[in-house]
Design a protein around this motif. Sequence first.
Motif, short mmCIF file in Angstrom:
data_model
loop_
_atom_site.label_atom_id
_atom_site.label_comp_id
_atom_site.label_asym_id
_atom_site.label_seq_id
_atom_site.Cartn_x
_atom_site.Cartn_y
_atom_site.Cartn_z
N UNK A 297 49.46 -55.84 -60.53
CA UNK A 297 48.73 -56.57 -61.57
C UNK A 297 48.89 -58.07 -61.39
N UNK A 298 50.08 -58.51 -61.00
CA UNK A 298 50.29 -59.94 -60.77
C UNK A 298 49.45 -60.43 -59.60
N UNK A 299 49.21 -59.54 -58.62
CA UNK A 299 48.38 -59.90 -57.47
C UNK A 299 46.94 -60.17 -57.87
N UNK A 300 46.54 -59.71 -59.04
CA UNK A 300 45.18 -59.92 -59.51
C UNK A 300 44.99 -61.29 -60.15
N UNK A 301 46.04 -62.09 -60.14
CA UNK A 301 45.94 -63.44 -60.67
C UNK A 301 46.31 -63.56 -62.13
N UNK A 302 46.89 -62.50 -62.71
CA UNK A 302 47.27 -62.55 -64.12
C UNK A 302 48.62 -63.22 -64.28
N UNK A 303 48.70 -64.17 -65.20
CA UNK A 303 49.96 -64.86 -65.46
C UNK A 303 50.91 -63.98 -66.26
N UNK A 304 50.36 -63.19 -67.17
CA UNK A 304 51.19 -62.30 -67.98
C UNK A 304 50.49 -60.95 -68.09
N UNK A 305 50.56 -60.12 -67.04
CA UNK A 305 49.85 -58.84 -67.07
C UNK A 305 50.41 -57.90 -68.14
N UNK A 306 49.51 -57.35 -68.94
CA UNK A 306 49.89 -56.46 -70.04
C UNK A 306 49.24 -55.09 -69.81
N UNK A 307 50.03 -54.03 -69.68
CA UNK A 307 49.47 -52.68 -69.54
C UNK A 307 49.01 -52.16 -70.89
N UNK A 308 47.78 -52.46 -71.25
CA UNK A 308 47.31 -52.22 -72.60
C UNK A 308 47.01 -50.76 -72.87
N UNK A 309 46.40 -50.08 -71.93
CA UNK A 309 45.87 -48.73 -72.20
C UNK A 309 46.13 -47.80 -71.02
#
Length: 383
Positions: free
Chosen positions: A203-215
């Motif tokens: 998820x961090x590789x996707x460019x997200x600063x704070x990846x949240x596993x929402x669903x």
Amino acid sequence: EKMAGVAIGAGRASRGLVTSATRRELQAWQRRQLPLIGGFLAGHLKQFSVNATKMRRNRLFYSSYNLAEEKNEEDIPVIKSKRFLSIEEKNFLNENGYLRLRNFAGTDTCELLRQRLNNLIDEFDPESSSSIFTTHEADRDLQDEYFLKSGDKIRFFWESDAFAEDGKTLQYSKRECINKVGHALHVHDETFKEYCSKLSPLASSLGMKNPVPLQSMYICKSPRTGGEVGPHQDSTFLYTDPPSVHGLWLSIDSASEDNGCLWAIPGSHKTSVQERFVRSIPFEEEEEGSGKPSLKIVPFEKTMDSLPQEGGVPIPTEAGDLVVLHGQLIHWSNKNNSQKSRHALMIHVIDGGCSYSSENWLQYAGGVSNFPQFSNSVENSRR
């Protein structure tokens, strides 16, 4: 000193400068050292085996570059793939809106997740829910409270062909009649939580600063009952400002055109978010007792009358492959026309640094502050 002397003797022996007595002494010393060397190696190998066993017991999931996959170990699934995306993979994803990662997870991982899901279905009381899942707007029950409040729970949804004409009797086995289980398996079930926790680097590789596993949702698409999922964009359902959602779709079974593999239109993620699936009453107003909400589809940045399928390509997968789906990618899957199941596990990840709308259908009790995190999704959900 004696070892040094023997070594000197060995050097002389190689040049033919020692007597037969010296040669016999060297051979006797070698025979005496072999048991000592063997014992030293055996002790270290035994300790390595003990340490490796402890590591396997303490961790359900591990990377193949730490320990090799062992097929005979019980309940030890393996994530085989590297966890971060390469530059080439990022470029492909940016250009096409999807990315297939071959052999991302081991078959042991897939079987463990499948067995856990089957156990949950077996324990589920079919009389506790009559909620049918469909992506077709005309067939949706937009006042389905069971669905509306499932965002932070584990709930079960039927296929449209699950029931006989009386609307109560299941036409097939319970496992075959379930469309999906969601939407917080990764919050309340340890097996799914453990798998989800390993997706943080990806998820961090996707460019997200704070990846949240929402669903999280486990999709069954069984033979005979597994229906189609129409063209859609995931950002329609999990909208953030700016849009950030990505789907991490793990193929539990091999998926082909026969049993309903994913389809997508390459490059369609460059299309704006066409519609949003929202609550009639924002979540914070509902919590204040302002009324009972319903759900509705509303136009958003609409540029087309309906989502197309022209130009779509199939994305066949083997068990253990993972497909990354951009939130604005137009994708779908067809009915399962085979005799094989097409199980898949979807984890939707958003960037916690983006604004999450209180109009979105999926909400957690207590609001955004109670969204799960990769490191401690269960603990956060219980605050």
